[in-house]
Enzyme design. Structure first.
Site, short mmCIF file in Angstrom:
data_model
loop_
_atom_site.label_atom_id
_atom_site.label_comp_id
_atom_site.label_asym_id
_atom_site.label_seq_id
_atom_site.Cartn_x
_atom_site.Cartn_y
_atom_site.Cartn_z
N LEU A 134 -15.70 24.86 -1.57
CA LEU A 134 -14.89 25.89 -0.77
C LEU A 134 -15.18 26.87 0.73
O LEU A 134 -16.54 27.61 0.12
CB LEU A 134 -14.24 27.09 -2.37
CG LEU A 134 -12.86 28.34 -1.38
CD1 LEU A 134 -13.14 29.21 -2.89
CD2 LEU A 134 -13.77 29.34 -0.66
N ASN A 173 -18.78 32.10 5.44
CA ASN A 173 -18.08 31.39 7.22
C ASN A 173 -16.92 32.57 7.82
O ASN A 173 -17.81 32.53 8.65
CB ASN A 173 -18.03 29.36 7.44
CG ASN A 173 -18.20 29.77 8.92
OD1 ASN A 173 -19.15 29.78 9.46
ND2 ASN A 173 -16.80 28.87 8.79
N TYR A 218 -21.68 44.32 14.21
CA TYR A 218 -21.64 42.51 13.99
C TYR A 218 -23.57 42.78 13.25
O TYR A 218 -23.70 41.62 12.65
CB TYR A 218 -21.31 41.97 15.25
CG TYR A 218 -21.69 41.10 15.33
CD1 TYR A 218 -20.76 40.07 14.18
CD2 TYR A 218 -23.07 40.44 15.75
CE1 TYR A 218 -21.40 38.35 14.26
CE2 TYR A 218 -22.95 38.18 15.40
CZ TYR A 218 -21.93 38.01 14.79
OH TYR A 218 -22.07 36.38 14.67
N LYS A 223 -25.14 41.05 9.78
CA LYS A 223 -25.25 39.71 9.02
C LYS A 223 -27.21 40.29 9.03
O LYS A 223 -27.00 39.06 8.36
CB LYS A 223 -25.27 39.19 11.26
CG LYS A 223 -23.94 38.60 11.89
CD LYS A 223 -22.85 37.85 10.73
CE LYS A 223 -22.11 37.92 10.91
NZ LYS A 223 -21.30 35.94 10.54
N1 LIG Z 1 -20.43 31.09 17.48
C1 LIG Z 1 -21.52 31.53 17.58
O1 LIG Z 1 -22.08 32.05 18.71
C2 LIG Z 1 -22.26 31.86 16.77
C3 LIG Z 1 -23.64 33.01 16.60
C4 LIG Z 1 -23.82 33.78 15.15
C5 LIG Z 1 -23.17 33.32 14.28
N2 LIG Z 1 -21.92 32.66 14.25
C6 LIG Z 1 -21.00 32.92 12.71
O2 LIG Z 1 -20.27 31.32 12.24
C7 LIG Z 1 -19.30 31.83 11.43
C8 LIG Z 1 -18.16 30.96 12.16
O3 LIG Z 1 -18.37 30.94 13.96
P1 LIG Z 1 -17.99 30.49 14.63
O4 LIG Z 1 -18.85 30.81 15.52
O5 LIG Z 1 -17.29 28.71 14.04
O6 LIG Z 1 -16.39 30.82 14.50
P2 LIG Z 1 -14.94 30.45 14.89
O7 LIG Z 1 -14.67 29.36 15.81
O8 LIG Z 1 -14.06 31.41 15.83
O9 LIG Z 1 -14.41 30.33 13.70
C9 LIG Z 1 -13.83 31.04 12.72
C10 LIG Z 1 -12.88 31.06 12.06
O10 LIG Z 1 -12.76 32.24 10.88
C11 LIG Z 1 -11.39 32.47 10.49
N3 LIG Z 1 -11.14 33.67 10.54
C12 LIG Z 1 -12.09 35.53 11.67
N4 LIG Z 1 -11.26 35.97 10.79
C13 LIG Z 1 -11.05 36.03 9.70
C14 LIG Z 1 -10.41 36.63 8.38
N5 LIG Z 1 -10.30 37.88 8.52
N6 LIG Z 1 -10.18 35.79 7.14
C15 LIG Z 1 -10.28 34.35 7.48
N7 LIG Z 1 -10.73 33.99 8.28
C16 LIG Z 1 -10.66 34.02 9.66
C17 LIG Z 1 -11.05 32.55 12.69
O11 LIG Z 1 -9.92 32.39 12.64
P3 LIG Z 1 -9.46 33.12 14.02
O12 LIG Z 1 -9.39 31.52 14.88
O13 LIG Z 1 -7.85 33.10 13.68
O14 LIG Z 1 -9.87 34.66 14.46
C18 LIG Z 1 -11.11 31.16 13.02
O15 LIG Z 1 -10.64 30.04 11.87
C19 LIG Z 1 -19.29 33.46 12.02
O16 LIG Z 1 -19.64 33.62 11.01
C20 LIG Z 1 -19.80 33.66 12.65
O17 LIG Z 1 -20.34 35.22 12.91
C21 LIG Z 1 -21.07 31.76 15.15
#
Ligand SMILES: NC(=O)c1ccc[n+]([C@@H]2O[C@H](COP(=O)([O-])OP(=O)(O)OC[C@H]3O[C@@H](n4cnc5c(N)ncnc54)[C@H](OP(=O)(O)O)[C@@H]3O)[C@@H](O)[C@H]2O)c1
Length: 268
Positions: free
Chosen positions: A12, A91, A156, A160
């Site tokens: 999941l 995630n 944030y 985290k």
């Molecule tokens: N990218 C970075 O620089 C980075 C660095 C450190 C940690 N992270 C962590 O990595 C994880 C994944 O992020 P990512 O970088 O892959 O970003 P992403 O491309 O924006 O992917 C996140 C996904 O989660 C979905 N989402 C957001 N809010 C949600 C909700 N309330 N319910 C269900 N789904 C939801 C988003 O949908 P929408 O697109 O419609 O919003 C998107 O499909 C996050 O926890 C983030 O904090 C990211």
């Protein structure tokens, strides 16, 4: 065929429609897992399913859910109807930029619900079965933000830090149960996340383009760490060094450094 179904494992993944969640879902499909993919974005979720099925013949159940809402973990657990979950990837996440007192409370509360409550509740619901069966893997996605306070993205960073602390604690409790918990702490990664960090209504794109990782590589790193049962996984040597910043300088100085970085990265 039935025998194959019986031994097929299920994963999941939340926030599976894009970025790290999508890349992790791809890796799980490659390794023969059936998938339950959850995301708030229905259109992107459908597209993610098509993309995965164009490469792998996985059985995929989609769940369109807003994970920032109350009791959503219970709803998901009921919707999977007792399906055995072998891998849980918490995630989904997003960031909010701006001073704590000026940013929108509703959105802040949604972020706390998503990062803290839903992650914790879903883990609790899935974990019980894993412990009884004597195997299972949980991958929680935290961030480099977990290692010190983060002015201008205070909730944030704090949420985290919660995910990291929670993951490390239960990983210790679960020693010798056959269940492992891995916390992936990425630095800046080229996903939609960086485009949707907002300061209220307006998108605030990151300006520091140095040390930005590719989502596929970060997902592969986290996936491998999860497979090995590693507890904390920080992709990239620069990020590993940055995670130790509060050990080299006082916590107050580390906090001030992060503020400068945030201002440089996102101020318009
Ligand atoms: N990218 C970075 O620089 C980075 C660095 C450190 C940690 N992270 C962590 O990595 C994880 C994944 O992020 P990512 O970088 O892959 O970003 P992403 O491309 O924006 O992917 C996140 C996904 O989660 C979905 N989402 C957001 N809010 C949600 C909700 N309330 N319910 C269900 N789904 C939801 C988003 O949908 P929408 O697109 O419609 O919003 C998107 O499909 C996050 O926890 C983030 O904090 C990211």
């Amino acid at each position: 065929m039935n025998l194959i179904k019986e031994i097929q494992k299920t994963a999941l993944v939340t926030g599976a429609a894009s970025g790290l969640g999508f890349e992790l879902a791809m890796l799980l499909a490659r390794d023969g897992y059936q998938l339950v993919l959850v995301d708030v974005n229905d259109k992107k979720l459908q597209k993610a399913k098509e993309d995965i099925l164009s490469l792998y013949s996985s059985e995929i159940q989609l769940m369109h859910k807003d994970l920032s809402q109350q009791n959503v973990a219970e709803e998901i657990f009921q919707a999977i109807e007792g399906k055995r979950i072998d891998v849980l990837v918490n995630n989904a996440g997003f960031g909010i930029y701006g001073t704590f007192h000026e940013t929108n409370w509703e959105r802040q509360a949604e972020m706390l619900n998503l990062h803290v409550i839903t992650t914790t509740h879903l883990t609790k619901l899935v974990l019980k079965g894993m412990v009884v069966r004597g195997h299972g893997k949980i991958l929680n996605i935290s961030s480099l933000a977990a290692f010190q306070p983060g002015p201008l993205m205070s909730l944030y960073y704090a949420s985290k830090a919660y995910i990291l602390s929670f993951s490390e604690a239960i990983a210790n409790e679960l020693k010798d149960t056959g269940v492992t918990v891995t916390c992936l702490c990425p630095g800046q990664t080229k996903t939609c996340f960086q485009d949707v960090v907002t300061n209220g209504s307006k998108a605030s794109e990151n300006k520091i383009k140095f040390n930005i990782a590719c989502p596929k590589a970060v997902a592969e790193y986290g996936y491998e760490a999860m497979r090995k049962g590693k507890i904390v996984a920080i992709p990239g040597n620069i990020n590993k060094l940055l995670s130790k910043l509060p050990r080299f300088v006082s916590r107050r100085t580390a906090t001030a450094v992060i503020r400068r970085i945030q201002e440089k990265n996102r101020e318009v």
